[in-house]
Design a protein around this motif. Structure first.
Motif, mmCIF file in Angstrom:
data_model
loop_
_atom_site.group_PDB
_atom_site.id
_atom_site.type_symbol
_atom_site.label_atom_id
_atom_site.label_comp_id
_atom_site.label_asym_id
_atom_site.label_seq_id
_atom_site.Cartn_x
_atom_site.Cartn_y
_atom_site.Cartn_z
ATOM 1 N N TYR A 1 -2.668 -0.323 -0.420
ATOM 2 C CA TYR A 1 -1.318 -0.137 0.114
ATOM 3 C C TYR A 1 -1.248 -0.017 1.645
ATOM 4 O O TYR A 1 -0.446 -0.738 2.270
ATOM 5 N N PRO A 2 -2.025 0.862 2.305
ATOM 6 C CA PRO A 2 -1.888 0.971 3.772
ATOM 7 C C PRO A 2 -2.136 -0.361 4.494
ATOM 8 O O PRO A 2 -1.398 -0.718 5.417
ATOM 9 N N ASP A 3 -3.161 -1.094 4.044
ATOM 10 C CA ASP A 3 -3.440 -2.391 4.665
ATOM 11 C C ASP A 3 -2.326 -3.391 4.368
ATOM 12 O O ASP A 3 -1.970 -4.214 5.216
ATOM 13 N N ALA A 4 -1.774 -3.319 3.151
ATOM 14 C CA ALA A 4 -0.695 -4.236 2.763
ATOM 15 C C ALA A 4 0.535 -4.010 3.627
ATOM 16 O O ALA A 4 1.205 -4.966 4.037
ATOM 17 N N VAL A 5 0.831 -2.745 3.928
ATOM 18 C CA VAL A 5 1.980 -2.428 4.787
ATOM 19 C C VAL A 5 1.739 -2.960 6.195
ATOM 20 O O VAL A 5 2.615 -3.602 6.791
ATOM 21 N N GLU A 6 0.551 -2.720 6.721
ATOM 22 C CA GLU A 6 0.241 -3.181 8.087
ATOM 23 C C GLU A 6 0.327 -4.704 8.179
ATOM 24 O O GLU A 6 0.896 -5.248 9.133
ATOM 25 N N LEU A 7 -0.213 -5.391 7.184
ATOM 26 C CA LEU A 7 -0.178 -6.848 7.187
ATOM 27 C C LEU A 7 1.260 -7.358 7.056
ATOM 28 O O LEU A 7 1.647 -8.331 7.717
ATOM 29 N N ALA A 8 2.064 -6.691 6.232
ATOM 30 C CA ALA A 8 3.470 -7.084 6.078
ATOM 31 C C ALA A 8 4.222 -6.918 7.395
ATOM 32 O O ALA A 8 5.004 -7.791 7.789
ATOM 33 N N GLU A 9 3.988 -5.807 8.070
ATOM 34 C CA GLU A 9 4.651 -5.584 9.367
ATOM 35 C C GLU A 9 4.278 -6.687 10.353
ATOM 36 O O GLU A 9 5.139 -7.227 11.050
#
Length: 198
Positions: free
Chosen positions: A183-191
């Motif tokens: 999740y944390p990496d997914a959020v960063e990549l989405a941003e």
């Protein structure tokens, strides 16, 4: 939802669960519609009333999201850009571990993803759904006005970023990582992805 609608939905889910279980055990092409109907305790005619093809059975959850980007753009508050609306929706869906984001590690989601990737007819249908998503998003962008020659290009760019984010998340989940850990990496990549669109 009326009692009739609820029963119809329950039957559809029962058929889907039975089909996914059989497909996971024996492979998509080795399972007949008659076997699926029997496993779900319905007639073959009932199955066809709900799902005209086996591909429809597998991809039912995906089909529910075909026009989602277009709906998000149409329902956004006044003054919010389409990209900002889609960013907010995607980040919220990530937080909910919505399967549409690829960030879901439930057994059924993993089974479906493996099944799609290993079955050419399912992969072709999934690609068709993605093209439809681009079409409906392009129409929504045009309605947001004024219509521009590049609406389809914009829609393709947006869906390219979203599709890339989803595929990245699915890849990590299929590699055995837990959705909460990704999740944390997914959020960063989405941003970062939506920043590129902006």
């Amino acid at each position: 939802m009326s009692l009739r609608e609820r029963k119809k939905k329950e039957t559809g889910i029962r058929l889907w669960v039975a089909a996914v279980k059989l497909f996971a055990e024996r492979g998509f092409d080795a399972v007949s519609t008659a076997e699926i109907a029997a496993a779900a305790d319905v007639s073959k005619m009932t199955l066809y009333n709900y799902f005209p093809t086996k591909e429809d059975l597998v991809l039912m959850p995906i089909e529910d999201h075909i026009d989602e980007p277009a709906r998000v753009v149409k329902a956004r508050p006044a003054g919010q850009t389409p990209v900002a609306a889609l960013r907010a929706q995607f980040l919220e869906a990530l937080a909910d571990r919505d399967p549409a984001t690829g960030l879901n590690d439930s057994a059924s989601f993993v089974q479906i993803q493996r099944l799609i990737r290993g079955t050419p007819s399912l992969l072709a249908r999934a690609l068709h759904y993605e093209m439809t998503r681009v079409d409906t998003l392009a129409e929504a962008l045009a309605e947001a006005g004024p219509p521009a020659p590049l609406d389809r290009v914009r829609a393709r760019q947006i869906m390219g970023v979203i599709g890339g984010l989803v595929e990245h998340n699915v890849g990590r989940v299929l590699d055995g990582e837990k959705a909460d850990a990704v999740y944390p990496d997914a959020v960063e990549l989405a941003e970062r992805g939506f920043d590129l669109l902006k």
